[in-house]
Design a protein around this motif. Sequence first.
Motif, short mmCIF file in Angstrom:
data_model
loop_
_atom_site.label_atom_id
_atom_site.label_comp_id
_atom_site.label_asym_id
_atom_site.label_seq_id
_atom_site.Cartn_x
_atom_site.Cartn_y
_atom_site.Cartn_z
N SER A 491 -9.42 -13.35 7.68
CA SER A 491 -7.96 -12.87 7.33
C SER A 491 -6.94 -14.18 7.27
O SER A 491 -5.96 -14.18 6.86
N PRO A 528 -6.29 -2.14 -6.02
CA PRO A 528 -6.24 -1.74 -4.77
C PRO A 528 -6.51 -2.90 -3.84
O PRO A 528 -6.02 -3.09 -3.00
N LEU A 529 -7.66 -3.56 -4.11
CA LEU A 529 -8.38 -4.61 -3.42
C LEU A 529 -7.25 -5.98 -3.29
O LEU A 529 -7.14 -6.40 -2.32
N LEU A 531 -4.00 -5.30 -3.70
CA LEU A 531 -3.10 -4.98 -2.87
C LEU A 531 -3.23 -5.20 -1.16
O LEU A 531 -2.34 -5.46 -0.29
N GLU A 532 -4.42 -4.76 -0.95
CA GLU A 532 -5.05 -5.16 0.17
C GLU A 532 -4.71 -6.50 0.97
O GLU A 532 -4.64 -6.79 1.95
N TRP A 533 -5.30 -7.54 0.01
CA TRP A 533 -4.99 -8.73 0.09
C TRP A 533 -3.68 -9.16 0.25
O TRP A 533 -3.31 -9.77 1.19
N ILE A 535 -1.22 -7.27 1.68
CA ILE A 535 -0.65 -6.74 2.77
C ILE A 535 -1.44 -7.86 3.86
O ILE A 535 -0.66 -7.95 4.89
N GLU A 536 -2.64 -8.17 3.80
CA GLU A 536 -3.17 -9.09 4.78
C GLU A 536 -2.25 -10.31 4.96
O GLU A 536 -2.00 -10.92 6.05
N GLU A 539 1.13 -9.70 6.56
CA GLU A 539 0.79 -9.55 8.06
C GLU A 539 0.52 -10.89 8.78
O GLU A 539 1.05 -11.06 9.87
N LEU A 673 -7.39 5.86 -1.66
CA LEU A 673 -7.51 5.01 -0.46
C LEU A 673 -6.28 3.95 -0.66
O LEU A 673 -6.19 2.86 -0.13
N LEU A 674 -5.02 4.23 -1.01
CA LEU A 674 -3.86 3.51 -1.21
C LEU A 674 -3.06 3.86 0.20
O LEU A 674 -3.14 4.70 0.82
N PRO A 675 -2.18 2.64 0.41
CA PRO A 675 -1.08 3.01 1.48
C PRO A 675 -0.37 4.50 1.45
O PRO A 675 -0.22 4.68 0.18
#
Length: 720
Positions: A491, A528-529, A531-533, A535-536, A539, A673-675
């Motif tokens: 992360s 989506p991947l 977007l996940e990154w 968000i990571e 955070e 599997l989206l927010p």
Amino acid sequence: MGNRLATAASLYLRQHGEDPVDWWPWSEEALHTAERSGRPILLSIGYSACHWCHVMAHESFADPAVAELINANFVAIKVDREERPDLDRNYQLAHQALNRRAGGWPLTAFLDPLLRLPFFIGTYFPPNAAHGLPAFSDLLSKLATWYGEHRKDWSVEVRGLADFLQQHGVDPAEQGPLHRGPIDAAAAGLLAAVDWQHGGRQGAPKFPAHSELAWGLGRLPRWQRDASTDPLDALPIDVLAQQSALNALLRGEQREGGAPEHALFSMARIVDSGLQDHIGGGFFRYCADADWNLPHFEKMLYDNAQWLSNLAEAQQVVPSKLWRDAALGVVRWLQEEMSLPEGGFASALDADSEGGEGASYVWTQQEWRACLGGDAGWMAEIYGLDRDANAGNEHWHLRRRLGEQGLSELAARLQLDESQLRKRMEQLKRGLRLQRGQRPAPQRDEKCLTAANGLLLRGLVQAARAFDRSDWLELAVELCDQVSRRVRDGSRLRALDYPQQRGGPGFLDDYAALLLGLIELLQARFQPLLLEWAIELAESLLRDFEHLEVGGFWFSAHDQVETVHRGKPVFDDAAPAGNALAARGLQQLGSLLAEPRYIRAAERSLRSAWSSLSQAPDGCCSMLQVLQAHLRPPPVLIARLANVSEHQRWHRALQQAEQQRFDVYRLPAADSLLPTALESKRWLSGGRVYWCEGVRCLPRFDNPVALLSAMDRFAENASG
């Protein structure tokens, strides 16, 4: 035999690997050696492409007599500023505090071995006294003597410097309402310094102020594009007016205006100038003179990444071949000269090569004529070889001397259509590029810098959209994948990656620049991947960098090695301030996901920076963009679209939204599997668009006409 730097991963350190100086890299062992010996530290900070770093190296560090002085009296430590930007920031700030002026490279500091604070600090020092500077060997001798006699006294006095460094930039957060006062003050301050003859700020040397230009361009209305028209031939009335005003500025008929006019005028002047490499593409770092004539010839990735962003925005404001040709040159240079086999793009090209500074780029009349033959004469008119040599010793560095009107007149004189002239110019430039490619090339620094590649990711996507280049978007997608593979560590991020060695932990700029690059890519091609990154990364900014008690973001993470000054960067430098990048990324991601934690963190960063914004707003142009977005958040449109037909149905409305600087995301109808905030925005046959502002969403739109009407009302309210 070489010294400890001979096998370093850093090119800059290896460049000093054969010096007779007993260099150390910055390390605990080097610092402990200085402590045990009681000798002060000679700290030298630079980077591989720096011309004046090379000059001081040849003049002093390669001199056995100077090396003997250093080795006998100091513990010598070399630092690559791109490897350790935290150390560079510390000692640049110390230079500013002690000398009351900005520093630069090479940075030359003499440190107490226990406190690691400078008792003397400067930049370049010559081998013989000149220009008010002492000879470096004399300086070494006198400082060694002074330190031996005054060490105890100085150690008490330096506590004031330590307190200044520790407290600098850690101001109380603003508690009252935020307002546009700094925006208005910045506009007035910038205009007082504009060079309305040459562009940029008055005086020399001349650096392109990328953040200043970006802020000015962002204050202009974008061209309302009709998808059925040629963007360079059929312009609406408002754009023709902007183009007319720009032409008047370039002809010298108007030398005034606001921040937007300054940005357009300065960019146009610089694009024609010697700062651009008119043959190989890309831009050099800066020019030594007031009229952008002769650069120091280093080319930096972070500079050219920001050039792509600003050229893209200029194209959205006033479409022009000027911006298009410059952007084509930047991307060609990236692909031909900077692409790394392991992925990503290299950090820099050296200013020097065999033959000296700029030897790869300048021309003699004989070389020019041999390459161009019968076309040499009129090509010389375009690029200034019909004037006196501007690079010394009968050498010419190219700058474009004929503007659009001059090219039209030249085409008529040569009895060619202007399009034929341009085509012939490009053919001849290819020949010049091939000829230049036979010369010894400047050395390339193979570092893959996370922050610079993050800025480039953003610039490539912006340029792909502004200039309608799907191949550039594919290049951006590929870059994103390569950067993920090279610098992502669980992360966390690494600040850089070498071909054969991993770099150290990432800093604020690495996370923030990459976050903004991902957000830009999500707007061009939602995945989506990605977007996940994103968000990571967001955070990580909150967890590892935020100053919880006051707000804002530290340059180094909470668990990184403590330095004298940790710092919360607010002022723009060669790149946008890290706090501005982080806050803007959190604003955008927070609005997309309706995540109040991100939006509140961005506001806390603004409040933390308010003292700097109030006192010196024209130095914080990137933060001013964050303030503008806070005071009037740009709407976010989230479109759920299933197929080509639906994309076509909504194209005009969504394109107009982008021209009004909305953030627009096109999500496939089937994405799962989206927010939660996105998953709840369901698709309807024919397509559906959701309008959000901050953390609230307005009623959805199932009809493009209704959306266009809502945008018209929004524009009217904004102008009112």
